[in-house]
Write a protein that holds these residues in place. Structure first.
Motif, PDB file in Angstrom:
ATOM      1  N   ASP A  59       0.841  -1.190   0.000  1.00  0.00           N
ATOM      2  CA  ASP A  59       0.000   0.000   0.000  1.00  0.00           C
ATOM      3  C   ASP A  59       0.871   1.233   0.000  1.00  0.00           C
ATOM      4  O   ASP A  59       1.860   1.298   0.708  1.00  0.00           O
ATOM      5  CB  ASP A  59      -0.905   0.029   1.236  1.00  0.00           C
ATOM      6  CG  ASP A  59      -1.992   1.082   1.137  1.00  0.00           C
ATOM      7  OD1 ASP A  59      -1.696   2.248   1.468  1.00  0.00           O
ATOM      8  OD2 ASP A  59      -3.109   0.747   0.733  1.00  0.00           O
ATOM      9  N   SER A  60       0.511   2.237  -0.813  1.00  0.00           N
ATOM     10  CA  SER A  60       1.308   3.445  -0.912  1.00  0.00           C
ATOM     11  C   SER A  60       0.628   4.645  -0.281  1.00  0.00           C
ATOM     12  O   SER A  60       1.101   5.759  -0.415  1.00  0.00           O
ATOM     13  CB  SER A  60       1.600   3.753  -2.401  1.00  0.00           C
ATOM     14  OG  SER A  60       0.388   3.923  -3.120  1.00  0.00           O
ATOM     15  N   GLY A  61      -0.494   4.437   0.426  1.00  0.00           N
ATOM     16  CA  GLY A  61      -1.171   5.565   1.024  1.00  0.00           C
ATOM     17  C   GLY A  61      -2.004   5.180   2.222  1.00  0.00           C
ATOM     18  O   GLY A  61      -3.112   5.689   2.417  1.00  0.00           O
ATOM     19  N   LEU A  62      -1.501   4.261   3.060  1.00  0.00           N
ATOM     20  CA  LEU A  62      -2.288   3.765   4.175  1.00  0.00           C
ATOM     21  C   LEU A  62      -2.668   4.875   5.138  1.00  0.00           C
ATOM     22  O   LEU A  62      -3.802   4.944   5.599  1.00  0.00           O
ATOM     23  CB  LEU A  62      -1.527   2.665   4.914  1.00  0.00           C
ATOM     24  CG  LEU A  62      -2.232   2.091   6.152  1.00  0.00           C
ATOM     25  CD1 LEU A  62      -3.551   1.457   5.776  1.00  0.00           C
ATOM     26  CD2 LEU A  62      -1.341   1.076   6.863  1.00  0.00           C
ATOM     27  N   TYR A  63      -1.720   5.770   5.446  1.00  0.00           N
ATOM     28  CA  TYR A  63      -2.049   6.798   6.426  1.00  0.00           C
ATOM     29  C   TYR A  63      -3.169   7.712   5.919  1.00  0.00           C
ATOM     30  O   TYR A  63      -4.071   8.078   6.679  1.00  0.00           O
ATOM     31  CB  TYR A  63      -0.827   7.643   6.789  1.00  0.00           C
ATOM     32  CG  TYR A  63      -1.205   8.725   7.772  1.00  0.00           C
ATOM     33  CD1 TYR A  63      -1.494   8.393   9.093  1.00  0.00           C
ATOM     34  CD2 TYR A  63      -1.353  10.043   7.371  1.00  0.00           C
ATOM     35  CE1 TYR A  63      -1.904   9.357   9.995  1.00  0.00           C
ATOM     36  CE2 TYR A  63      -1.772  11.014   8.264  1.00  0.00           C
ATOM     37  CZ  TYR A  63      -2.040  10.664   9.579  1.00  0.00           C
ATOM     38  OH  TYR A  63      -2.463  11.619  10.455  1.00  0.00           O
ATOM     39  N   ASN A 123      -8.746   9.499   6.454  1.00  0.00           N
ATOM     40  CA  ASN A 123     -10.047   9.843   5.887  1.00  0.00           C
ATOM     41  C   ASN A 123     -11.164   8.904   6.309  1.00  0.00           C
ATOM     42  O   ASN A 123     -12.314   9.329   6.451  1.00  0.00           O
ATOM     43  CB  ASN A 123      -9.946   9.858   4.356  1.00  0.00           C
ATOM     44  CG  ASN A 123      -9.256  11.096   3.833  1.00  0.00           C
ATOM     45  OD1 ASN A 123      -9.840  12.170   3.730  1.00  0.00           O
ATOM     46  ND2 ASN A 123      -7.980  10.959   3.524  1.00  0.00           N
ATOM     47  N   LEU A 124     -10.847   7.629   6.521  1.00  0.00           N
ATOM     48  CA  LEU A 124     -11.874   6.652   6.843  1.00  0.00           C
ATOM     49  C   LEU A 124     -12.146   6.529   8.331  1.00  0.00           C
ATOM     50  O   LEU A 124     -13.239   6.162   8.727  1.00  0.00           O
ATOM     51  CB  LEU A 124     -11.487   5.275   6.300  1.00  0.00           C
ATOM     52  CG  LEU A 124     -11.769   5.001   4.827  1.00  0.00           C
ATOM     53  CD1 LEU A 124     -11.282   3.610   4.453  1.00  0.00           C
ATOM     54  CD2 LEU A 124     -13.242   5.143   4.508  1.00  0.00           C
ATOM     55  N   VAL A 125     -11.142   6.799   9.157  1.00  0.00           N
ATOM     56  CA  VAL A 125     -11.283   6.553  10.591  1.00  0.00           C
ATOM     57  C   VAL A 125     -11.468   7.832  11.394  1.00  0.00           C
ATOM     58  O   VAL A 125     -12.418   7.971  12.168  1.00  0.00           O
ATOM     59  CB  VAL A 125     -10.061   5.774  11.129  1.00  0.00           C
ATOM     60  CG1 VAL A 125     -10.138   5.635  12.648  1.00  0.00           C
ATOM     61  CG2 VAL A 125      -9.980   4.408  10.471  1.00  0.00           C
ATOM     62  N   PHE A 126     -10.581   8.782  11.218  1.00  0.00           N
ATOM     63  CA  PHE A 126     -10.555   9.944  12.090  1.00  0.00           C
ATOM     64  C   PHE A 126     -11.856  10.755  12.118  1.00  0.00           C
ATOM     65  O   PHE A 126     -12.231  11.268  13.175  1.00  0.00           O
ATOM     66  CB  PHE A 126      -9.380  10.856  11.742  1.00  0.00           C
ATOM     67  CG  PHE A 126      -8.036  10.213  11.993  1.00  0.00           C
ATOM     68  CD1 PHE A 126      -7.916   9.104  12.805  1.00  0.00           C
ATOM     69  CD2 PHE A 126      -6.900  10.716  11.404  1.00  0.00           C
ATOM     70  CE1 PHE A 126      -6.696   8.496  13.029  1.00  0.00           C
ATOM     71  CE2 PHE A 126      -5.668  10.127  11.615  1.00  0.00           C
ATOM     72  CZ  PHE A 126      -5.569   9.009  12.433  1.00  0.00           C
ATOM     73  N   PRO A 127     -12.568  10.902  10.999  1.00  0.00           N
ATOM     74  CA  PRO A 127     -13.816  11.671  11.072  1.00  0.00           C
ATOM     75  C   PRO A 127     -14.850  11.068  12.018  1.00  0.00           C
ATOM     76  O   PRO A 127     -15.757  11.769  12.476  1.00  0.00           O
ATOM     77  CB  PRO A 127     -14.320  11.648   9.620  1.00  0.00           C
ATOM     78  CG  PRO A 127     -13.098  11.451   8.797  1.00  0.00           C
ATOM     79  CD  PRO A 127     -12.242  10.530   9.609  1.00  0.00           C
ATOM     80  N   PHE A 128     -14.741   9.772  12.315  1.00  0.00           N
ATOM     81  CA  PHE A 128     -15.727   9.096  13.160  1.00  0.00           C
ATOM     82  C   PHE A 128     -15.195   8.785  14.550  1.00  0.00           C
ATOM     83  O   PHE A 128     -15.894   8.198  15.371  1.00  0.00           O
ATOM     84  CB  PHE A 128     -16.165   7.798  12.470  1.00  0.00           C
ATOM     85  CG  PHE A 128     -16.552   7.983  11.037  1.00  0.00           C
ATOM     86  CD1 PHE A 128     -17.760   8.577  10.699  1.00  0.00           C
ATOM     87  CD2 PHE A 128     -15.698   7.604  10.019  1.00  0.00           C
ATOM     88  CE1 PHE A 128     -18.111   8.771   9.378  1.00  0.00           C
ATOM     89  CE2 PHE A 128     -16.043   7.789   8.692  1.00  0.00           C
ATOM     90  CZ  PHE A 128     -17.262   8.379   8.373  1.00  0.00           C
ATOM     91  N   MET A 129     -13.956   9.149  14.822  1.00  0.00           N
ATOM     92  CA  MET A 129     -13.308   8.815  16.088  1.00  0.00           C
ATOM     93  C   MET A 129     -13.604   9.912  17.108  1.00  0.00           C
ATOM     94  O   MET A 129     -12.895  10.891  17.216  1.00  0.00           O
ATOM     95  CB  MET A 129     -11.796   8.676  15.870  1.00  0.00           C
ATOM     96  CG  MET A 129     -11.062   8.015  17.012  1.00  0.00           C
ATOM     97  SD  MET A 129      -9.284   7.872  16.663  1.00  0.00           S
ATOM     98  CE  MET A 129      -8.788   9.605  16.751  1.00  0.00           C
TER      99      MET A 129
END
Length: 236
Positions: free
Chosen positions: A54-58, A63-69
């Motif tokens: 993967d070249s863009g995991l962070y 984008n997928l996790v932090f908005p809902f954390m």
């Protein structure tokens, strides 16, 4: 590649507008955690290098996790309080005719929020293959299709916001179970909130010179607040 297709128009529907929660993360503290992680990984390939394939995991995690954390459990560690969020990814989709299956467990923990400086003393970011139950050994690199492997990072942020990183050389991520409520979102992309039970240990060396070593451990067998991201469907 799935991110812009799966998330369009869904983030607002997935937001949690619940009442006061004792585990709610103050907005300023959450901003400080994100800034510490951004400083460590946004313009650095250390995380992507550790995650084979993967070249863009962070960026994806951001984008997928932090908005809902918005919730994090508290665990006492001596005189410190560690805030902990569990993360699980469940992706079973098709992109351009090719199947994409991702089972990923993560634990994000931090301590030492300094309101005066808007910084976090220590952040722990643990990643492993599979979803609960998992028993993953932490190394410098791992792949999602190799069961039992994982990686981890420790980030220290000074009061002037400069960061130092350590990458795992040994340790373990173990989860025993997870439980979630009803998901929010749609059939293509949804987020559920719940609890993740387990523990981790990590021994890590500084990046890039391996000149110093740090260790840490946490037992969250009683349960830590968690989110689960699910992606389904066929994408062009």
């Amino acid at each position: 590649m799935l991110l812009p297709l799966a998330c369009a128009g869904v983030i607002a529907a997935c937001s949690d507008a619940g009442g006061v929660d004792p585990d709610a993360i103050p907005e300023a503290e959450l901003v400080a955690v994100r800034l510490a992680l951004d400083s460590a990984f946004r313009h650095d390939q250390t995380l992507d290098t550790a995650f084979t394939g993967d070249s863009g995991l962070y960026v994806v995690m951001s984008n997928l996790v932090f908005p809902f954390m918005d919730r994090a459990s508290r665990f006492a560690q001596g005189t410190d309080t560690l805030r902990v969020v569990g993360i699980e990814f469940d992706v079973d989709a098709t992109k351009g005719g090719s199947p994409i299956v991702i089972d990923l467990t993560g634990v994000l923990a931090w301590k030492g929020y300094r309101a005066t400086f808007g910084t976090i003393d220590s952040v722990f970011f643990i990643l492993g293959s599979g979803r609960a139950p998992v028993s993953d050994s932490l190394w410098q690199r791992f792949t999602l299709d190799t069961a039992g492997t994982g990686t981890g990072f420790v980030v220290h942020q000074a009061t002037d916001s400069t960061v130092t990183k350590w990458l795992s050389r040994a340790g373990r991520l173990r989860t025993t179970s997870s439980q979630y409520g009803s998901p929010q979102g749609g059939s293509t992309f949804n987020v559920a909130r719940g609890m993740l039970n387990g523990e981790f240990t990590i021994t890590a060396k500084s990046v890039p010179d391996s000149s110093t070593t740090v260790t840490s451990a946490l037992d969250f067998g009683s349960g830590a607040r968690a989110i689960k991201v699910t992606i389904r469907g066929t994408f062009p």
